[in-house]
Scaffold this motif. Structure first.
Motif, PDB file in Angstrom:
ATOM      1  N   UNK A   1      30.591  15.139  36.354  1.00 17.46           N
ATOM      2  CA  UNK A   1      30.637  15.729  35.017  1.00 17.46           C
ATOM      3  C   UNK A   1      29.890  17.059  35.004  1.00 17.46           C
ATOM      4  N   UNK A   2      28.720  17.075  35.633  1.00 20.45           N
ATOM      5  CA  UNK A   2      27.932  18.303  35.628  1.00 20.45           C
ATOM      6  C   UNK A   2      28.614  19.408  36.424  1.00 20.45           C
TER       7      UNK A   2
ATOM      8  N   UNK B   1      21.029  17.994  44.515  1.00 17.64           N
ATOM      9  CA  UNK B   1      20.717  19.028  43.528  1.00 17.64           C
ATOM     10  C   UNK B   1      21.886  19.217  42.576  1.00 17.64           C
ATOM     11  N   UNK B   2      21.601  19.069  41.295  1.00 15.49           N
ATOM     12  CA  UNK B   2      22.597  19.299  40.255  1.00 15.49           C
ATOM     13  C   UNK B   2      22.560  20.787  39.906  1.00 15.49           C
ATOM     14  N   UNK B   3      23.687  21.421  39.994  1.00 13.86           N
ATOM     15  CA  UNK B   3      23.769  22.855  39.756  1.00 13.86           C
ATOM     16  C   UNK B   3      23.587  23.183  38.277  1.00 13.86           C
TER      17      UNK B   3
ATOM     18  N   UNK C   1      22.297  20.302  31.546  1.00 11.56           N
ATOM     19  CA  UNK C   1      23.134  19.604  32.503  1.00 11.56           C
ATOM     20  C   UNK C   1      23.966  18.586  31.741  1.00 11.56           C
ATOM     21  N   UNK C   2      25.097  18.229  32.296  1.00  9.05           N
ATOM     22  CA  UNK C   2      26.001  17.248  31.697  1.00  9.05           C
ATOM     23  C   UNK C   2      25.930  15.977  32.536  1.00  9.05           C
TER      24      UNK C   2
ATOM     25  N   UNK D   1      30.044  11.302  28.216  1.00 10.25           N
ATOM     26  CA  UNK D   1      29.001  12.183  28.750  1.00 10.25           C
ATOM     27  C   UNK D   1      28.132  12.754  27.648  1.00 10.25           C
ATOM     28  N   UNK D   2      27.013  13.317  28.060  1.00 11.07           N
ATOM     29  CA  UNK D   2      26.081  13.934  27.117  1.00 11.07           C
ATOM     30  C   UNK D   2      25.314  15.051  27.809  1.00 11.07           C
ATOM     31  N   UNK D   3      24.775  15.964  27.008  1.00 12.63           N
ATOM     32  CA  UNK D   3      23.958  17.072  27.508  1.00 12.63           C
ATOM     33  C   UNK D   3      22.503  16.613  27.599  1.00 12.63           C
ATOM     34  N   UNK D   4      21.833  17.061  28.665  1.00 12.17           N
ATOM     35  CA  UNK D   4      20.400  16.832  28.798  1.00 12.17           C
ATOM     36  C   UNK D   4      19.734  18.137  29.202  1.00 12.17           C
TER      37      UNK D   4
END
Length: 119
Positions: free
Chosen positions: A81-82, A114-116, A31-32, A101-104
């Motif tokens: 962002x995500x 809910x983050x897609x 996710x971003x 931003x960053x990736x997790x």
């Protein structure tokens, strides 16, 4: 090599494999999200771009929608962002947003928000 070193290595490999989430097709889930160190002013500019020219669907971070709370620039930016990243990553989009931003690999979803993730 001692057997205790080998057991430690195996344990670390096992823990790593358990912690990294995979989708049904075996891809690692990512996710971003907004970088915690980015000032709110920069996040706001990136959020405005993502929800405008970037083409992210920001309807869920509007008032009375599932991702409105917590109502912070950081949380709203993370959602936007995500959404942008998931929607356009296969067309070359990145999770950069001018270093905001960053990736997790930890699902940032919370409560009804809910983050897609799209493989």
């Amino acid at each position: 090599m001692s057997s205790s070193w080998f057991r430690t290595l195996l344990a670390l490999l096992f823990i790593t494999s358990v912690l990294l989430q995979k989708s049904a097709d075996g891809q690692f889930e990512e996710w971003c999200i907004a970088d915690e160190q980015t000032p709110d002013e920069e996040l706001q500019r990136a959020l405005d771009w993502a929800c405008g020219k970037g083409g992210a669907d920001c309807s869920k971070i509007q008032k009375n929608q599932p991702c409105y709370f917590p109502s912070t620039i950081r949380d709203h930016a993370s959602y936007a962002f995500n959404d942008y990243y998931q929607k356009f990553k296969h067309k070359g989009a990145t999770c950069y947003f001018n270093s905001a931003a960053m990736i997790t690999d930890l699902d940032p979803s919370h409560h009804s928000c809910k983050y897609e993730f799209l493989p």
